[in-house]
Design an enzyme around this catalytic site. Structure first.
Site, PDB file in Angstrom:
ATOM      1  N   GLY A  71       0.802  -1.219   0.000  1.00  0.00           N
ATOM      2  CA  GLY A  71       0.000   0.000   0.000  1.00  0.00           C
ATOM      3  C   GLY A  71       0.834   1.268   0.000  1.00  0.00           C
ATOM      4  N   THR A  72       1.956   1.251   0.712  1.00  0.00           N
ATOM      5  CA  THR A  72       2.794   2.443   0.775  1.00  0.00           C
ATOM      6  C   THR A  72       3.343   2.807  -0.596  1.00  0.00           C
ATOM      7  OG1 THR A  72       3.399   2.193   3.103  1.00  0.00           O
ATOM      8  CG2 THR A  72       4.949   3.379   1.698  1.00  0.00           C
ATOM      9  N   ASN A 151      -7.703   4.051   8.928  1.00  0.00           N
ATOM     10  CA  ASN A 151      -7.037   2.904   9.527  1.00  0.00           C
ATOM     11  C   ASN A 151      -7.027   2.907  11.047  1.00  0.00           C
ATOM     12  OD1 ASN A 151      -5.209   5.155   8.707  1.00  0.00           O
ATOM     13  ND2 ASN A 151      -3.738   4.042   9.951  1.00  0.00           N
ATOM     14  N   ALA A 202      -2.252  -6.560   0.145  1.00  0.00           N
ATOM     15  CA  ALA A 202      -2.525  -7.979   0.395  1.00  0.00           C
ATOM     16  C   ALA A 202      -2.553  -8.350   1.865  1.00  0.00           C
ATOM     17  CB  ALA A 202      -1.482  -8.839  -0.327  1.00  0.00           C
ATOM     18  N   HIS A 203      -1.648  -7.779   2.653  1.00  0.00           N
ATOM     19  CA  HIS A 203      -1.470  -8.323   4.005  1.00  0.00           C
ATOM     20  C   HIS A 203      -2.539  -7.884   5.006  1.00  0.00           C
ATOM     21  CE1 HIS A 203       0.433  -4.971   6.462  1.00  0.00           C
ATOM     22  NE2 HIS A 203       0.520  -4.455   5.236  1.00  0.00           N
ATOM     23  N   THR A 239      11.013  -7.203 -12.034  1.00  0.00           N
ATOM     24  CA  THR A 239      10.400  -8.523 -12.091  1.00  0.00           C
ATOM     25  C   THR A 239       9.253  -8.634 -11.094  1.00  0.00           C
ATOM     26  OG1 THR A 239      12.522  -9.492 -12.719  1.00  0.00           O
ATOM     27  CG2 THR A 239      10.836 -10.994 -11.865  1.00  0.00           C
ATOM     28  N   CYS A 323       2.197   1.954  11.681  1.00  0.00           N
ATOM     29  CA  CYS A 323       3.250   2.725  11.018  1.00  0.00           C
ATOM     30  C   CYS A 323       3.713   3.903  11.874  1.00  0.00           C
ATOM     31  CB  CYS A 323       2.764   3.220   9.664  1.00  0.00           C
ATOM     32  SG  CYS A 323       2.523   1.880   8.470  1.00  0.00           S
TER      33      CYS A 323
END
Length: 376
Positions: A71-72, A151, A202-203, A239, A323
């Site tokens: 996200g960052t 958040n 995702a996390h 990649t 964070c």
């Protein structure tokens, strides 16, 4: 000692299905997605399939999805990429006063680079003040960024309404929304809402750390942060992390939104009933917050003190955002809460793996903490 993990807005446990998908990609389908031989093409196919799953969850086309490290990076790419692409049209950038630090700090940096950065205030419910936001919009506005769900408090922002306001008053501006805390927990539809750029991760939904995505509306133009390859239309070269991308898509695929949302609502209701019965606890989240998050304050006990007391009982919560690493919450300050409320705040956040037993352990820990730690 049993673990009662209630810090899911910081990160979630990777679900078994996602872990298995990542392992298979690392051990069996390990080719470079950019390689032109069979092994590379198989990896590329897996990445494309994952992209399709995530795009379907957002109700957008796969070609509008760009994978990032989280996200960052998605938020940084959106803010710096949009500001650089549109700098000839204007210099005003508007973000809300309660954004995640990856947006908040990016906006501050844009200010240092010469952009006219403004922070839109919020109400005491933690929702963006629409009239104040409208007053900040000018013909020099090139970017507006408002998160979908906060958040720290779970406050849900009226994103569709804000998008219409921005595009009506500033038709050439781009509108970005950080949906990291919303995606996989509520219906998120950037194209329908009129959002030009949207960040997801995702996390927060039982995928692996190190993977996220940025939705970019077809036709919207931003500049890349990174250079060096042809991957992802050169907007995010390098990649692709096929194992983490596969895990992300698998986590999305195994997330039954309607089923889990109802489960979390019941858990939230169960928790609030008991929390509000304790005289020394105040609830800071608005009544219509996303049920995955409850922000509270415990009178007379500093956040860190209560956090470690709960930890001794195997209950894990957080103070403000992970964070922030213990720094004072500027989100609660923006809402106008008192210093005492801010300094004693805790965030409780759920996932589909939580049960009422976790809530019972939390309540017991809070009550014992109040009895033994409270300043008299």
């Amino acid at each position: 000692m049993n673990i009662h993990y209630l810090d899911n807005s910081a990160t979630t446990q990777v679900c078994q299905e996602a872990a298995d998908a990542a392992y298979r990609m690392m051990r069996e389908n390990y080719g470079n997605p950019s390689s032109l031989h069979k092994v590379g093409i198989e990896a590329e196919t897996a990445v494309e399939e994952a992209c399709g799953i995530i795009a379907d969850a957002l109700n957008v086309q796969p070609k509008t999805i760009y994978f990032t490290s989280g996200g960052t990076e998605a938020n940084n790419t959106a803010l710096f990429g949009a500001a650089q692409a549109l700098k000839r049209r204007g210099d005003r950038v508007i973000v809300s006063a309660i954004e995640h630090s990856s947006v908040y700090e990016s906006a501050k940096r844009l200010g240092e680079l010469g952009y006219d950065v403004r922070f839109a205030p919020v109400t005491d419910r933690g929702v963006v003040d629409i009239d104040a936001l409208k007053a900040l919009l000018t013909d020099k506005t090139i970017l507006v960024s408002i998160m979908t769900v906060n958040n720290e408090t779970g406050a849900v922002q009226p994103i569709e309404r804000i998008a219409k306001l921005v595009h009506k008053n500033c038709p050439e501006a781009l509108f970005h929304s950080d949906a990291v805390q919303a995606f996989g927990k509520m219906s998120v539809k950037p194209k329908k809402w009129g959002v030009d750029l949207m960040s997801v991760s995702a996390h927060k939904i039982h995928g692996a750390k190190g993977c996220g995505a940025l939705y970019i509306r077809d036709g919207a133009r931003i500049l890349p942060l990174l250079y060096g390859g042809e991957q992802q239309k050169k907007l995010r070269p390098g990649t692709e992390s096929a194992p983490l991308i596969a895990a992300f898509a698998t986590a999305v695929g195994f997330s039954d939104l309607s089923l889990h949302a109802e489960q979390i609502k019941e858990l939230n209701r169960y928790a609030l009933d008991q929390l509000q019965a304790i005289d020394d606890i105040s609830v800071n989240s608005p009544g219509d917050a996303l049920p995955y998050i409850i922000n509270i304050s415990v009178a007379g006990i500093r956040s860190e003190t209560m956090l470690h007391h709960l930890e001794e009982s195997g209950v894990y919560v957080s103070s403000s955002s992970a964070c922030a690493k213990g720094k004072r919450s500027y989100v609660l300050e923006a809402m106008g809460l008192s210093d005492d409320r801010i300094d004693s705040s805790l965030r409780i956040s759920f996932s589909r793996y939580n049960t009422t037993e976790d809530i019972d352990a939390l309540i017991e820990g809070l009550q014992s903490g109040i009895a033994t730690l409270q300043r008299k």
